[in-house]
Design a protein around this motif. Structure first.
Motif, mmCIF file in Angstrom:
data_model
loop_
_atom_site.group_PDB
_atom_site.id
_atom_site.type_symbol
_atom_site.label_atom_id
_atom_site.label_comp_id
_atom_site.label_asym_id
_atom_site.label_seq_id
_atom_site.Cartn_x
_atom_site.Cartn_y
_atom_site.Cartn_z
ATOM 1 N N ARG A 5 0.864 -1.175 0.000
ATOM 2 C CA ARG A 5 0.000 0.000 0.000
ATOM 3 C C ARG A 5 0.905 1.230 0.000
ATOM 4 N N TYR A 6 0.591 2.193 -0.836
ATOM 5 C CA TYR A 6 1.471 3.345 -1.004
ATOM 6 C C TYR A 6 0.668 4.634 -1.007
ATOM 7 N N GLY A 7 1.345 5.707 -0.639
ATOM 8 C CA GLY A 7 0.713 7.024 -0.651
ATOM 9 C C GLY A 7 0.714 7.661 0.725
ATOM 10 N N PRO A 8 0.187 8.883 0.829
ATOM 11 C CA PRO A 8 0.187 9.609 2.100
ATOM 12 C C PRO A 8 -0.592 8.855 3.180
ATOM 13 N N VAL A 9 -0.284 9.160 4.426
ATOM 14 C CA VAL A 9 -0.970 8.528 5.554
ATOM 15 C C VAL A 9 -2.475 8.746 5.446
ATOM 16 N N GLY A 10 -3.226 7.675 5.534
ATOM 17 C CA GLY A 10 -4.676 7.745 5.447
ATOM 18 C C GLY A 10 -5.216 7.767 4.035
ATOM 19 N N GLN A 11 -4.332 7.836 3.053
ATOM 20 C CA GLN A 11 -4.769 7.867 1.646
ATOM 21 C C GLN A 11 -4.056 6.790 0.822
ATOM 22 N N GLU A 12 -3.643 5.720 1.478
ATOM 23 C CA GLU A 12 -2.867 4.691 0.792
ATOM 24 C C GLU A 12 -3.705 3.987 -0.287
ATOM 25 N N LYS A 13 -3.024 3.645 -1.367
ATOM 26 C CA LYS A 13 -3.634 2.902 -2.466
ATOM 27 C C LYS A 13 -3.019 1.504 -2.523
#
Length: 281
Positions: A5-13
């Motif tokens: 899972r990747y992306g900013p905290v709370g917005q992971e994809k």
């Protein structure tokens, strides 16, 4: 497969690591690496995708915890004979079970915060087991069929809170950032034997832990079966299975984390975590 899972905290994809080490975006295929996606059928659907046709993720995004929406974060204590000895404790007759708060979960390379009033923040490299199918009263023979995959966990601990502040160990285990998970969820088909995985942890380049899952007191199948006698295990639950020797508590003199320290830890086939340590605000 190696799922992440990747992306900013709370917005992971959701993503997948391809054979060249590139991240491929899965967000048009699955909502998250969680729940039914972790079932055998869900993982088979991802496995059947044309990886080269998936969008390539550019740059070097933040990597989040490899599992989303974790329901239970269960830990097994004193599960390596040599770690029990360095802690001055007897090996248990049954697995020692405790919980970490799910709010402790963070990405594998996120900053680790030393909590307020801490005097003994410690490290523990551990094999994480991610449940993919409900497990309730399962036998040891069938236990591994309920596993979606494996990952690296750093079971950070505040030893003073854990051992000297009364009550359960959860006090010393649950501070924010005390549960880095990942970088990847490696599906169980890629791990031939979860009881033969070398593992290590270094602080500022000094290797403190250098062990193997070979020396577990209770193996993964036993742990899953045992837990399932007392609670149902649900898809996305994470089990952290114990640590080999070399924790700060076991050093002479004892050594604990301080602001500015950098940890690196890994398990063969499951990837590497790197965390800088800072004081909590």
């Amino acid at each position: 497969m190696k799922l992440l899972r990747y992306g900013p905290v709370g917005q992971e994809k959701p993503g997948l690591l391809d054979t060249d080490g590139n991240i491929r975006d899965l967000s048009d295929k699955v909502a998250d690496i969680s729940g039914a996606v972790l079932s055998d059928a869900g993982l088979a659907t991802i496995r059947d995708l044309d990886v080269d046709a998936l969008p390539l993720v550019e740059g070097s995004p933040r990597i989040g915890a490899c599992v989303g929406q974790v329901g239970k974060f269960i830990c097994i204590g004193l599960n390596y004979a040599d770690h029990a000895a360095e802690s001055g404790m007897e090996l248990p007759e049954e697995p020692v079970i405790f919980f970490k708060a799910t709010s402790a979960i963070t990405g594998p390379d996120d900053t680790v915060e030393i909590p307020r009033n801490s005097v003994k923040t410690d490290w523990e490299v551990e094999l994480g087991v991610v449940i993919g199918k409900e497990a309730k009263y399962v036998s040891e023979a069938d236990a591994l069929d309920h596993v979606a995959g494996y990952c690296v966990v750093n079971d950070l601990s505040e030893r003073d809170f854990q051992l000297h502040r009364s009550g359960q160990w959860v006090k010393g285990k649950s501070a924010d950032t005390f549960g880095p998970i990942g970088p990847w969820l490696v599906t169980r088909d890629e791990i031939t034997d979860p009881q033969n995985l070398p593992m290590y942890l270094e602080v500022n380049g000094h290797r403190y832990q250098d062990g193997s899952t070979k020396t577990m007191h209770f193996d993964v199948a036993t742990v899953i079966s045992h837990l399932s006698q007392f609670m149902s295990l649900q898809p996305g639950d994470v089990i952290s299975t114990g640590t080999p020797p070399g924790v700060g508590l076991g050093q002479t003199p004892e050594v604990y984390l301080k602001p500015g320290d950098v940890m690196e830890l890994g398990i063969e086939g499951l990837g590497v975590q790197r965390q800088k340590v800072e004081a909590s605000a």
